[in-house]
Scaffold this motif. Structure first.
Motif, mmCIF file in Angstrom:
data_model
loop_
_atom_site.group_PDB
_atom_site.id
_atom_site.type_symbol
_atom_site.label_atom_id
_atom_site.label_comp_id
_atom_site.label_asym_id
_atom_site.label_seq_id
_atom_site.Cartn_x
_atom_site.Cartn_y
_atom_site.Cartn_z
ATOM 1 N N LEU A 342 0.791 -1.230 0.000
ATOM 2 C CA LEU A 342 0.000 0.000 0.000
ATOM 3 C C LEU A 342 0.826 1.284 0.000
ATOM 4 C CD1 LEU A 342 -2.665 -1.005 2.701
ATOM 5 C CD2 LEU A 342 -2.783 -1.356 0.224
ATOM 6 N N ALA A 343 2.112 1.193 -0.304
ATOM 7 C CA ALA A 343 2.923 2.408 -0.269
ATOM 8 C C ALA A 343 2.590 3.303 -1.458
ATOM 9 C CB ALA A 343 4.402 2.040 -0.290
ATOM 10 N N ASP A 344 2.596 4.588 -1.204
ATOM 11 C CA ASP A 344 2.347 5.567 -2.259
ATOM 12 C C ASP A 344 3.655 6.306 -2.519
ATOM 13 O OD1 ASP A 344 1.758 7.823 -3.722
ATOM 14 O OD2 ASP A 344 -0.163 8.166 -2.700
ATOM 15 N N LYS A 345 4.061 6.292 -3.780
ATOM 16 C CA LYS A 345 5.351 6.863 -4.153
ATOM 17 C C LYS A 345 5.485 8.316 -3.675
ATOM 18 C CE LYS A 345 8.417 6.122 -8.044
ATOM 19 N NZ LYS A 345 8.492 5.421 -9.307
ATOM 20 N N ARG A 346 4.383 9.070 -3.755
ATOM 21 C CA ARG A 346 4.466 10.491 -3.400
ATOM 22 C C ARG A 346 4.693 10.694 -1.905
ATOM 23 N NH1 ARG A 346 -1.146 11.465 -6.119
ATOM 24 N NH2 ARG A 346 -1.256 9.537 -4.936
ATOM 25 N N GLU A 347 4.378 9.660 -1.131
ATOM 26 C CA GLU A 347 4.527 9.812 0.324
ATOM 27 C C GLU A 347 5.794 9.136 0.838
ATOM 28 O OE1 GLU A 347 0.531 9.963 2.702
ATOM 29 O OE2 GLU A 347 0.583 8.210 1.380
ATOM 30 N N MET A 348 6.699 8.880 -0.111
ATOM 31 C CA MET A 348 7.863 8.092 0.267
ATOM 32 C C MET A 348 9.136 8.888 0.053
ATOM 33 S SD MET A 348 8.027 4.228 -0.768
ATOM 34 C CE MET A 348 8.834 4.403 -2.296
ATOM 35 N N GLU A 349 10.070 8.722 0.998
ATOM 36 C CA GLU A 349 11.342 9.412 0.852
ATOM 37 C C GLU A 349 12.450 8.479 1.315
ATOM 38 O OE1 GLU A 349 11.656 13.396 2.883
ATOM 39 O OE2 GLU A 349 13.543 12.447 3.479
ATOM 40 N N LEU A 350 13.554 8.511 0.568
ATOM 41 C CA LEU A 350 14.671 7.621 0.885
ATOM 42 C C LEU A 350 15.921 8.460 1.076
ATOM 43 C CD1 LEU A 350 15.381 4.565 0.970
ATOM 44 C CD2 LEU A 350 15.970 4.749 -1.431
ATOM 45 N N ARG A 377 28.596 1.017 -0.799
ATOM 46 C CA ARG A 377 28.201 1.206 -2.203
ATOM 47 C C ARG A 377 27.140 2.293 -2.327
ATOM 48 N NH1 ARG A 377 29.991 -3.878 -4.786
ATOM 49 N NH2 ARG A 377 30.680 -5.056 -2.987
ATOM 50 N N GLU A 378 27.260 3.061 -3.415
ATOM 51 C CA GLU A 378 26.259 4.089 -3.711
ATOM 52 C C GLU A 378 24.951 3.427 -4.144
ATOM 53 O OE1 GLU A 378 26.686 7.542 -3.819
ATOM 54 O OE2 GLU A 378 28.677 7.227 -2.921
ATOM 55 N N ILE A 379 23.863 4.142 -3.890
ATOM 56 C CA ILE A 379 22.581 3.667 -4.427
ATOM 57 C C ILE A 379 22.442 4.220 -5.846
ATOM 58 C CG2 ILE A 379 20.072 3.922 -4.223
ATOM 59 C CD1 ILE A 379 20.522 3.967 -1.180
ATOM 60 N N THR A 380 22.135 3.352 -6.788
ATOM 61 C CA THR A 380 22.018 3.811 -8.176
ATOM 62 C C THR A 380 20.570 3.972 -8.618
ATOM 63 O OG1 THR A 380 22.219 1.519 -8.899
ATOM 64 C CG2 THR A 380 24.233 2.844 -8.899
ATOM 65 N N ALA A 381 19.671 3.249 -7.987
ATOM 66 C CA ALA A 381 18.264 3.383 -8.376
ATOM 67 C C ALA A 381 17.367 2.887 -7.255
ATOM 68 C CB ALA A 381 17.986 2.568 -9.642
ATOM 69 N N ALA A 382 16.174 3.436 -7.191
ATOM 70 C CA ALA A 382 15.159 2.942 -6.259
ATOM 71 C C ALA A 382 13.815 3.009 -6.970
ATOM 72 C CB ALA A 382 15.151 3.785 -4.989
ATOM 73 N N ASP A 383 13.185 1.873 -7.136
ATOM 74 C CA ASP A 383 11.921 1.815 -7.872
ATOM 75 C C ASP A 383 10.862 1.110 -7.067
ATOM 76 O OD1 ASP A 383 12.808 2.865 -10.411
ATOM 77 O OD2 ASP A 383 14.032 1.035 -10.523
ATOM 78 N N GLY A 386 5.171 -2.796 -8.136
ATOM 79 C CA GLY A 386 4.075 -3.457 -7.435
ATOM 80 C C GLY A 386 4.091 -2.987 -5.993
ATOM 81 N N ASP A 387 4.080 -3.910 -5.040
ATOM 82 C CA ASP A 387 4.129 -3.465 -3.649
ATOM 83 C C ASP A 387 5.523 -3.658 -3.057
ATOM 84 O OD1 ASP A 387 4.175 -6.161 -3.451
ATOM 85 O OD2 ASP A 387 2.423 -6.350 -2.152
ATOM 86 N N ARG A 388 6.542 -3.597 -3.930
ATOM 87 C CA ARG A 388 7.905 -3.739 -3.414
ATOM 88 C C ARG A 388 8.763 -2.549 -3.818
ATOM 89 N NH1 ARG A 388 8.443 -8.793 -1.404
ATOM 90 N NH2 ARG A 388 10.608 -8.383 -0.919
ATOM 91 N N LEU A 389 9.631 -2.158 -2.882
ATOM 92 C CA LEU A 389 10.623 -1.144 -3.203
ATOM 93 C C LEU A 389 11.921 -1.876 -3.531
ATOM 94 C CD1 LEU A 389 11.487 1.859 -3.274
ATOM 95 C CD2 LEU A 389 12.197 1.576 -0.899
ATOM 96 N N GLU A 390 12.479 -1.582 -4.725
ATOM 97 C CA GLU A 390 13.703 -2.264 -5.146
ATOM 98 C C GLU A 390 14.822 -1.228 -5.193
ATOM 99 O OE1 GLU A 390 13.593 -5.638 -7.436
ATOM 100 O OE2 GLU A 390 12.135 -6.048 -5.844
ATOM 101 N N ILE A 391 15.829 -1.434 -4.342
ATOM 102 C CA ILE A 391 16.929 -0.473 -4.268
ATOM 103 C C ILE A 391 18.183 -1.127 -4.846
ATOM 104 C CG2 ILE A 391 18.304 0.963 -2.708
ATOM 105 C CD1 ILE A 391 15.925 0.662 -0.697
ATOM 106 N N SER A 392 18.747 -0.518 -5.894
ATOM 107 C CA SER A 392 19.948 -1.094 -6.522
ATOM 108 C C SER A 392 21.194 -0.366 -6.050
ATOM 109 C CB SER A 392 19.874 -0.974 -8.041
ATOM 110 O OG SER A 392 18.667 -1.498 -8.501
ATOM 111 N N PHE A 393 22.248 -1.115 -5.872
ATOM 112 C CA PHE A 393 23.519 -0.550 -5.410
ATOM 113 C C PHE A 393 24.569 -0.636 -6.509
ATOM 114 C CE2 PHE A 393 21.131 -1.433 -1.695
ATOM 115 C CZ PHE A 393 21.547 -0.514 -0.738
#
Ligand SMILES: Nc1ncnc2c1ncn2[C@@H]1O[C@H](COP(=O)(O)OP(=O)(O)O)[C@@H](O)[C@H]1O
Ligand SMILES: [Mg+2]
Length: 398
Positions: A342-350, A377-383, A386-393
């Motif tokens: 149920l996460a909403d992208k607009r209400e999310m901050e990383l 390692r630096e974070i290169t992407a966060a997407d 669906g209902d998962r946050l995928e953070i790439s390093f």
């Protein structure tokens, strides 16, 4: 077949929670073994019954076992160790010092887990509950077989052949004893056994329950444990918050504690979401014996057992659906994947804060302690997929 591991910092209530859960499982008619791989013989104390190296019946459907790590240790490790001792001896190391050097930290604990594998495979049990020694160090060692695979496949066989050919010459020239075939056999056996333990512990029927108390240091360590567990492929299905001060009739001193614990419990809920956080009160006395342990566990799983369909509710059920957190590698890059229903992208901050990732979802801060391989390692992407946050390093360490 269900395997449940209880882990957490020393003294938080792992043994009590493991013993209590086992008591409830047995009362529901499931053939249950609870075993401790911790050298401290506390399972026996929790049941107030002696526990031996073999499963001992302490009640209907309920068996207790205190694994003797020393015994397993000697069976498996003795060849490798005596070789190391002979090498150190020929290098002039004092024998007492050598003894110390060949004690691998955590090795006994890992070897005790071999007994867990044997019991799981025996087919005797519906449920096997493991009271683990404190904490993630143990589970980290279990990642060893994977790290060793490359070596075992490529280097090890060559080395073995070379050593066999050169042994007579080298022993004479260098004065250092060369490992005998027995030693190589022992290494190979140990590797295979650790891999088998890992298979049991990462099976779909296995999960970890992370026990903590609402204290800042304990919670910080539990967060690190959670990410390490995910890194090594272990599934956590619940957090147990133990020793919570009851609010009623509190004097000023206790009200202080209740307030502090409440703040931390809020943080715990936010940090470990969507894992369920089961709560357990600080009881008036130590929960010892089957009756007290049943009371402890009924209160712990209270909401779960009181809900609709309570009669067949099962304290051993997988309490978190799906993979709440995983860390995998994709084309050489680490990807940390978090369930955020149920996460909403607009209400999310990383945000990145030192070794931590701070994720804010709808105003709730969720700090994640990054394991060492990711912290550099630096974070290169966060997407949000669906209902998962995928953070790439990043591939490279910075
Ligand atoms: N909720 C509780 N209320 C009162 N005493 C508790 C509670 N949980 C654990 N204890 C007691 O605290 C001590 C430590 O618990 P234990 O389960 O042995 O911790 P661990 O296995 O994590 O070291 C034991 O004496 C146990 O009986
Ligand atoms: Mg214990």
């Amino acid at each position: 077949m269900r395997v449940l591991l209880f882990t957490g910092k020393g003294g938080v209530g792992k043994t009590t929670a493991a013993a209590g859960t086992a008591t409830l499982a047995a009362a529901r008619g499931r053939k249950t073994l609870v075993l401790s791989t911790d050298a401290a013989h506390s399972l026996a104390d929790a049941f107030n019954r002696p526990a031996g190296g073999e499963p001992t019946e302490v009640g209907p459907n309920l068996f207790v076992q205190q694994v003797d790590p020393q015994r397993t240790f000697e069976r498996t490790w003795v060849e490798i160790r005596s070789y190391l001792l002979s090498v150190l001896d020929s290098a002039g190391v004092d024998p007492i010092e050598a003894e110390e050097l060949t004690v691998l930290p955590g090795a006994e604990e890992v070897l005790a887990l071999l007994e867990v594998r044997d019991q799981v495979r025996s087919g005797r049990w519906d449920v096997v509950i493991v009271d683990c020694a404190p904490t993630a160090e143990t589970l980290r060692l279990l990642a060893l077989p994977e790290a060793l695979n490359w070596y075992m496949d490529r280097v090890f066989p060559v080395e073995r052949r070379v050593v066999r050919a050169l042994r007579p010459v080298l022993t004479k020239v260098a004065g250092v004893p060369m490992p005998r075939d027995r030693v190589f056999d022992a290494v190979e056996r140990l590797h295979a056994e650790l891999a088998a333990v890992r298979t049991v512990l990462t099976d779909a029927g296995t999960s970890v329950r992370l026990v903590l108390t609402p204290e800042a240091l304990v919670v910080a360590e539990a967060r690190r444990t959670l990410t390490s567990l995910a890194l090594y492929g272990y599934r956590t299905d619940a957090v147990i918050a133990n020793r919570i001060f009851p609010e009623d009739g509190a004097d000023e001193w206790r009200r202080g504690w209740v307030g502090a614990q409440n703040r931390l419990l809020g943080e715990i809920e936010a940090s470990f979401a969507p894992l369920p956080v089961l709560r357990s009160a600080y009881r008036a006395r130590e929960p010892v014996g089957i009756e007290e342990l049943t009371g402890f566990a009924e209160a712990l799983y209270g909401d779960l057992l009181a809900g609709p369909g309570a009669r067949d509710s099962d304290p051993c059920a997988l309490l978190a659906r799906g993979e709440t957190m995983t860390i995998r590698t994709v084309a050489g890059r680490y990807v940390l994947s978090l369930a955020l229903p149920l996460a909403d992208k607009r209400e999310m901050e990383l945000r990145r804060r030192g070794d931590e990732l701070v994720l804010t979802v709808a105003g709730h801060r969720r700090p994640l302690a990054l394991p060492a391989v990711l912290a550099r390692r630096e974070i290169t992407a966060a997407d949000l997929a669906g209902d998962r946050l995928e953070i790439s390093f990043a591939r490279e360490v910075s």
